[in-house]
Scaffold this motif. Structure first.
Motif, mmCIF file in Angstrom:
data_model
loop_
_atom_site.group_PDB
_atom_site.id
_atom_site.type_symbol
_atom_site.label_atom_id
_atom_site.label_comp_id
_atom_site.label_asym_id
_atom_site.label_seq_id
_atom_site.Cartn_x
_atom_site.Cartn_y
_atom_site.Cartn_z
ATOM 1 N N THR A 77 -12.193 1.262 -0.860
ATOM 2 C CA THR A 77 -11.299 1.136 -2.003
ATOM 3 C C THR A 77 -10.375 2.340 -2.052
ATOM 4 N N ILE A 78 -9.091 2.065 -2.175
ATOM 5 C CA ILE A 78 -8.099 3.146 -2.244
ATOM 6 C C ILE A 78 -7.653 3.270 -3.687
ATOM 7 N N THR A 79 -7.812 4.445 -4.244
ATOM 8 C CA THR A 79 -7.369 4.708 -5.610
ATOM 9 C C THR A 79 -5.919 5.164 -5.574
ATOM 10 N N PRO A 80 -5.018 4.400 -6.199
ATOM 11 C CA PRO A 80 -3.599 4.763 -6.167
ATOM 12 C C PRO A 80 -3.334 6.104 -6.863
ATOM 13 N N VAL A 81 -2.513 6.920 -6.212
ATOM 14 C CA VAL A 81 -2.122 8.224 -6.756
ATOM 15 C C VAL A 81 -0.601 8.336 -6.643
ATOM 16 N N PRO A 140 -3.650 6.774 -0.424
ATOM 17 C CA PRO A 140 -3.596 6.759 -1.891
ATOM 18 C C PRO A 140 -2.173 6.910 -2.433
ATOM 19 N N ALA A 143 -0.461 3.587 -1.974
ATOM 20 C CA ALA A 143 -0.949 2.638 -2.980
ATOM 21 C C ALA A 143 -0.335 2.948 -4.341
ATOM 22 N N GLY A 144 -0.136 4.240 -4.649
ATOM 23 C CA GLY A 144 0.501 4.617 -5.912
ATOM 24 C C GLY A 144 1.939 4.141 -5.981
ATOM 25 N N LYS A 147 1.994 0.313 -6.396
ATOM 26 C CA LYS A 147 1.702 -0.065 -7.781
ATOM 27 C C LYS A 147 2.895 0.231 -8.683
#
Length: 188
Positions: A77-81, A140, A143-144, A147
């Motif tokens: 799981t990649i947490t968006p930053v 990350p 992904a940020g 988003k």
């Protein structure tokens, strides 16, 4: 019952030294009809079952020896930053003018400096909006950005990195045709 005499024939002249005379047959065993029927019914059922099973195997509906498949490793799981230290290249591959500038404005409103966001048009269209990042540790941040612009696929690639600067941290957004809503006249 009166005794009947028959005329003499060749069988009356059999030598007396012979032990056996005539045809000797074994007794016919008395088979019961239901046993024959039972065996015939069992043989019929077995042959039909083998035929159906063979047809299913040959047609591929039943697989006798399935090949084992490797189980997929769980995707991390990649947490968006949102990291504004990256430069961002926005490439418009939608075929509609002004899309790259609109995404650049969204990033500038999210605190990127106008100088670190570059917008340009592509020579052809691309189907899916994708944010490309160069190294695994950049996922990350990609992904940020995905988003932030309203959703996009992310993928690792160094294809969009600036030439001659291996230390540059640049993300690339390729805007695909999935970003453009179809015009009302195209649906009629």
């Amino acid at each position: 019952m009166p005794r009947t005499t028959y005329p003499r024939d060749r069988f009356d002249d059999v030598p007396a030294s012979r032990d056996r005379v005539g045809a000797h047959r074994a007794e016919n065993p008395h088979m019961r009809g239901w046993i024959v029927f039972l065996w015939a019914a069992i043989a019929t059922i077995v042959l039909i079952a083998v035929g159906i099973f063979g047809t299913l195997v040959v047609s591929g509906r039943i697989v006798l020896f399935p090949t084992p498949t490797a189980s997929a490793a769980p995707t991390p799981t990649i947490t968006p930053v949102v990291d504004t230290s990256y430069t961002v290249l926005v490439i418009n591959a939608t075929g509609v003018d002004g899309q790259a500038t609109a995404v650049k404005d969204v990033l500038v409103q999210a605190k990127w400096s106008a100088d670190s966001v570059l917008a340009s048009d592509a020579g052809s269209t691309f189907p899916t909006t994708t944010v490309y990042y160069p190294l695994p540790e950049d996922a990350p941040a990609a992904a940020g950005v995905a988003k932030l612009i309203g959703g996009a696929k992310i993928a690792q690639s160094d294809k969009y990195q600036p030439a001659g600067d291996p230390e540059a941290q640049q993300l690339a957004i390729v805007l695909g045709t999935d970003r453009v809503a179809p015009s009302p006249t195209a649906t009629k």
